[in-house]
Structure formats: structure tokens, C-alpha cells
Scaffold this motif. Structure first.
Motif, PDB file in Angstrom:
ATOM      1  N   GLU A  31      44.633 129.656  18.407  1.00 19.12           N
ATOM      2  CA  GLU A  31      43.307 130.171  18.558  1.00 19.12           C
ATOM      3  C   GLU A  31      42.692 130.834  17.374  1.00 19.12           C
ATOM      4  O   GLU A  31      41.520 130.709  16.950  1.00 19.12           O
ATOM      5  CB  GLU A  31      43.112 131.402  19.546  1.00 19.12           C
ATOM      6  CG  GLU A  31      43.387 130.981  20.817  1.00 19.12           C
ATOM      7  CD  GLU A  31      42.313 130.046  21.410  1.00 19.12           C
ATOM      8  OE1 GLU A  31      41.242 130.180  21.177  1.00 19.12           O
ATOM      9  OE2 GLU A  31      42.754 128.791  22.048  1.00 19.12           O
ATOM     10  N   ARG A  32      43.589 131.232  16.537  1.00 17.30           N
ATOM     11  CA  ARG A  32      42.983 131.670  15.237  1.00 17.30           C
ATOM     12  C   ARG A  32      42.658 130.630  14.243  1.00 17.30           C
ATOM     13  O   ARG A  32      41.653 130.812  13.346  1.00 17.30           O
ATOM     14  CB  ARG A  32      44.358 132.435  14.510  1.00 17.30           C
ATOM     15  CG  ARG A  32      43.951 133.243  13.262  1.00 17.30           C
ATOM     16  CD  ARG A  32      44.830 134.469  12.871  1.00 17.30           C
ATOM     17  NE  ARG A  32      45.005 134.933  11.623  1.00 17.30           N
ATOM     18  CZ  ARG A  32      43.974 135.812  11.278  1.00 17.30           C
ATOM     19  NH1 ARG A  32      43.090 136.387  12.181  1.00 17.30           N
ATOM     20  NH2 ARG A  32      44.058 136.164  10.099  1.00 17.30           N
ATOM     21  N   LEU A  33      43.387 129.483  14.308  1.00 19.48           N
ATOM     22  CA  LEU A  33      42.834 128.389  13.540  1.00 19.48           C
ATOM     23  C   LEU A  33      41.786 127.762  14.133  1.00 19.48           C
ATOM     24  O   LEU A  33      40.656 127.240  12.985  1.00 19.48           O
ATOM     25  CB  LEU A  33      44.019 127.147  13.425  1.00 19.48           C
ATOM     26  CG  LEU A  33      43.592 125.857  12.481  1.00 19.48           C
ATOM     27  CD1 LEU A  33      44.238 126.186  11.236  1.00 19.48           C
ATOM     28  CD2 LEU A  33      44.248 124.828  13.106  1.00 19.48           C
ATOM     29  N   THR A  75      38.481 130.080  12.964  1.00 18.57           N
ATOM     30  CA  THR A  75      38.258 130.203  11.624  1.00 18.57           C
ATOM     31  C   THR A  75      37.833 128.528  10.960  1.00 18.57           C
ATOM     32  O   THR A  75      36.914 128.573  10.116  1.00 18.57           O
ATOM     33  CB  THR A  75      39.608 130.417  10.381  1.00 18.57           C
ATOM     34  OG1 THR A  75      39.978 131.831  10.838  1.00 18.57           O
ATOM     35  CG2 THR A  75      39.174 130.597   9.260  1.00 18.57           C
ATOM     36  N   PHE A  76      38.578 127.771  11.328  1.00 22.30           N
ATOM     37  CA  PHE A  76      38.337 126.259  10.982  1.00 22.30           C
ATOM     38  C   PHE A  76      37.649 125.315  11.835  1.00 22.30           C
ATOM     39  O   PHE A  76      37.409 124.295  11.741  1.00 22.30           O
ATOM     40  CB  PHE A  76      39.610 125.561  10.371  1.00 22.30           C
ATOM     41  CG  PHE A  76      40.053 126.569   9.356  1.00 22.30           C
ATOM     42  CD1 PHE A  76      39.627 126.417   7.962  1.00 22.30           C
ATOM     43  CD2 PHE A  76      41.229 127.314   9.667  1.00 22.30           C
ATOM     44  CE1 PHE A  76      40.198 127.087   6.849  1.00 22.30           C
ATOM     45  CE2 PHE A  76      41.900 128.163   8.458  1.00 22.30           C
ATOM     46  CZ  PHE A  76      41.276 127.941   7.304  1.00 22.30           C
ATOM     47  N   GLY A  77      37.548 125.725  13.328  1.00 21.25           N
ATOM     48  CA  GLY A  77      36.958 124.807  14.421  1.00 21.25           C
ATOM     49  C   GLY A  77      37.838 123.631  14.800  1.00 21.25           C
ATOM     50  O   GLY A  77      37.271 122.501  15.083  1.00 21.25           O
ATOM     51  N   ALA A  96      46.366 129.366   5.544  1.00 19.06           N
ATOM     52  CA  ALA A  96      47.504 130.138   5.424  1.00 19.06           C
ATOM     53  C   ALA A  96      47.346 131.551   5.973  1.00 19.06           C
ATOM     54  O   ALA A  96      46.197 132.221   5.503  1.00 19.06           O
ATOM     55  CB  ALA A  96      47.946 130.248   3.923  1.00 19.06           C
ATOM     56  N   GLU A  97      48.251 132.093   6.411  1.00 13.96           N
ATOM     57  CA  GLU A  97      48.143 133.625   6.580  1.00 13.96           C
ATOM     58  C   GLU A  97      48.215 134.514   5.558  1.00 13.96           C
ATOM     59  O   GLU A  97      47.771 135.590   5.314  1.00 13.96           O
ATOM     60  CB  GLU A  97      48.936 134.116   7.872  1.00 13.96           C
ATOM     61  CG  GLU A  97      48.660 133.451   9.271  1.00 13.96           C
ATOM     62  CD  GLU A  97      47.326 133.960   9.884  1.00 13.96           C
ATOM     63  OE1 GLU A  97      46.886 135.087   9.194  1.00 13.96           O
ATOM     64  OE2 GLU A  97      46.976 133.490  10.997  1.00 13.96           O
ATOM     65  N   ALA A  98      49.326 134.068   4.761  1.00 12.43           N
ATOM     66  CA  ALA A  98      49.795 134.712   3.488  1.00 12.43           C
ATOM     67  C   ALA A  98      50.491 133.715   2.650  1.00 12.43           C
ATOM     68  O   ALA A  98      50.959 132.828   2.828  1.00 12.43           O
ATOM     69  CB  ALA A  98      50.690 135.702   4.215  1.00 12.43           C
ATOM     70  N   ILE A  99      50.416 134.253   1.274  1.00  9.83           N
ATOM     71  CA  ILE A  99      51.269 133.907   0.315  1.00  9.83           C
ATOM     72  C   ILE A  99      52.292 134.704  -0.272  1.00  9.83           C
ATOM     73  O   ILE A  99      52.112 135.899  -0.026  1.00  9.83           O
ATOM     74  CB  ILE A  99      50.375 133.055  -0.770  1.00  9.83           C
ATOM     75  CG1 ILE A  99      49.857 134.099  -1.639  1.00  9.83           C
ATOM     76  CG2 ILE A  99      49.506 132.178  -0.339  1.00  9.83           C
ATOM     77  CD1 ILE A  99      49.312 133.782  -2.886  1.00  9.83           C
ATOM     78  N   PHE A 101      54.594 130.042   1.413  1.00  5.78           N
ATOM     79  CA  PHE A 101      53.389 130.620   2.245  1.00  5.78           C
ATOM     80  C   PHE A 101      53.565 130.631   3.768  1.00  5.78           C
ATOM     81  O   PHE A 101      54.567 129.902   4.165  1.00  5.78           O
ATOM     82  CB  PHE A 101      52.184 129.906   1.787  1.00  5.78           C
ATOM     83  CG  PHE A 101      51.936 128.451   2.484  1.00  5.78           C
ATOM     84  CD1 PHE A 101      51.336 128.336   3.773  1.00  5.78           C
ATOM     85  CD2 PHE A 101      52.403 127.216   1.721  1.00  5.78           C
ATOM     86  CE1 PHE A 101      51.203 126.955   4.047  1.00  5.78           C
ATOM     87  CE2 PHE A 101      52.282 126.056   2.129  1.00  5.78           C
ATOM     88  CZ  PHE A 101      51.611 125.815   3.625  1.00  5.78           C
ATOM     89  N   GLU A 102      53.017 131.538   4.501  1.00  2.63           N
ATOM     90  CA  GLU A 102      52.915 131.603   5.724  1.00  2.63           C
ATOM     91  C   GLU A 102      51.986 130.867   6.335  1.00  2.63           C
ATOM     92  O   GLU A 102      50.703 131.071   6.200  1.00  2.63           O
ATOM     93  CB  GLU A 102      53.023 132.940   6.121  1.00  2.63           C
ATOM     94  CG  GLU A 102      52.921 133.379   7.690  1.00  2.63           C
ATOM     95  CD  GLU A 102      52.988 134.848   8.128  1.00  2.63           C
ATOM     96  OE1 GLU A 102      52.297 135.034   9.123  1.00  2.63           O
ATOM     97  OE2 GLU A 102      53.278 135.744   7.367  1.00  2.63           O
ATOM     98  N   ALA A 103      52.045 129.696   7.153  1.00  2.00           N
ATOM     99  CA  ALA A 103      50.905 129.026   7.888  1.00  2.00           C
ATOM    100  C   ALA A 103      50.212 129.664   8.953  1.00  2.00           C
ATOM    101  O   ALA A 103      50.780 130.695   9.448  1.00  2.00           O
ATOM    102  CB  ALA A 103      51.595 127.683   8.237  1.00  2.00           C
TER     103      ALA A 103
END
Length: 228
Positions: free
Chosen positions: A12-14, A17-19, A110-113, A5-7
Motif C-alpha cells: 500500500e505504501r508503494l 507513493t509511486f502508483g 527505499a524506506e531507508a539507507i 538499503f531497506e526496500a
């Protein structure tokens, strides 16, 4: 199963989305035994740091190896066989049952699997993302323990469910293999997955709708690891 997977590598994106802040040292392209971020509820392992109000934080992001490494494992190579936990056997399989029983559930951003598409007769590595462009929040289990030197060893695995009849995921892996897929959580379910009693959290271990998934042709960065 999912061995690659792509972490989420953009801090900023993390945070959006997740704070949470992104821990240092993780890999962007993640294979079994590679370090990556996972999100847990802090209290199961140790007392959590207090916030301004004196309460433990709701969740925290830590670094761990992809592939659950039980405290009894001789070395980290076991991670190459424990990167996925089958939902049907997670409560009984020695590698996972303690983490499941103790409620050590986590979320893996994850950005992608990546999965192999065999419809052409050859394995075509395929990058799979959320259709809405947001990061995946994948359901997992984590463990943590201190080795002989006193260093904390943390690791995690991804839960999977059967996907033989899933409109999207049934196209991946070889025709004669059982189809499996990771468990994607919605933001509204984060608290339940991390903090609720086992029976309530277990209800979230299910396949998500096909319309949530989108495939982009991709190329694996390096050979895959052994089967789990």
C-alpha cells in the motif's frame, strides 16, 4: 556509497507513493546481489503492454538484482562491485556507460539507507530516512538481457555524487575517505528522470538539501559486501 538499503515492503505504501504494485520476491533488507524492486519507463527494453487507452504505462515496477550486471559479465558476482555508479564516470565506465547512453534510468524505492557514522572512531551503522517520513525515490540505472537459457536477467545500480561538503552526509564513512551520497528524487521529477532526454535528466543528478535527511541509530542485519 550505499551498499545497504531497506526496500519499500508495504504494497500500500508503494502504491500510494509511486502508483504501482509491488513485485513478488524482493528482499526487505537489501545488500549487493539481493533482489529488490526498481521502477522504470517500460519502452526502452521492449514494447510495453497497452492500457485501456492503447498507450504504454508511464512506469512499471520490476524485480532486479542490486548491482548492475552487464550482458558481458561472466556471472552475477559482479554485482558486489557495481551497486553504485559514480556520476562523474557513469558515462565512461564500461559497467555503466551503455545503460547511461541508452537512457535506462530507474527509480529505486527505499524506506531507508544505511551508512557508517565514524565520528566516534568506530563504524556505527546508521539508518537514514526522509525527514518527512515518505519513502526515498533513489535515482539509478537498470539493465536487462536474456541469458543462454532465455531467462531475463535484470539488475540496477544507484547513482552517487560527491558529499564532502554536504552538511548531513559528510559525517559518514571514514575521515580519510571521500564522502558520497545517493541521489534522491522528488515526485515532481519522476517523469523527467525516467523519460526526458539525457541532458535534461542529468541535471537531476545532484545532492538534495540536508533538511530532507534524518538519521536513526540502527544495527546492520549482516556484514556488508565488498566496496564498489
Amino acid at each position: 556509497m550505499c551498499a545497504h538499503f531497506e526496500a519499500v515492503y508495504n504494497p500500500e505504501r508503494l502504491r500510494k507513493t509511486f502508483g504501482l504494485s509491488l513485485p513478488e520476491g524482493g528482499r526487505r533488507d537489501v545488500w549487493p546481489a539481493y533482489p529488490a524492486a526498481f521502477i522504470r519507463y517500460p519502452r526502452p527494453l521492449a514494447a510495453a503492454p497497452a492500457t485501456g487507452e492503447g498507450d504504454a504505462p508511464e512506469r512499471e515496477a520490476l524485480l532486479g538484482r542490486f548491482g548492475l550486471i552487464p550482458h558481458w559479465a561472466k556471472d552475477a558476482s559482479v554485482a558486489r562491485h557495481t551497486y553504485n555508479a559514480r556520476s562523474e564516470t557513469v558515462a565512461s565506465k564500461p559497467s555503466f556507460r551503455d545503460a547511461w547512453r541508452l537512457g535506462r534510468r530507474c527509480i529505486v524505492p527505499a524506506e531507508a539507507i544505511y551508512e557508517p557514522d565514524w565520528r566516534s572512531g568506530k563504524a556505527v551503522p546508521t539508518r537514514i530516512v526522509r525527514a518527512d517520513g515518505e519513502p526515498w525515490a533513489l535515482a539509478g540505472l537498470w539493465t536487462g538481457w536474456r541469458d543462454a537459457t532465455g531467462a531475463v536477467q535484470r539488475s540496477f545500480t544507484l547513482l552517487t555524487v560527491n558529499a564532502d561538503q554536504h552538511p548531513f552526509m559528510k559525517q559518514f564513512h571514514q575521515p580519510n575517505e571521500e564522502k558520497r551520497m545517493v541521489v534522491a528524487l522528488r515526485a515532481a521529477d519522476f517523469r523527467t528522470w525516467l523519460q526526458a532526454p539525457l541532458a535534461e535528466a542529468a541535471a537531476l543528478v545532484r545532492a538534495s538539501p540536508a533538511q530532507d535527511w534524518q538519521a536513526d541509530a540502527g544495527q546492520d542485519a549482516e556484514p556488508g559486501a565488498g566496496a564498489g
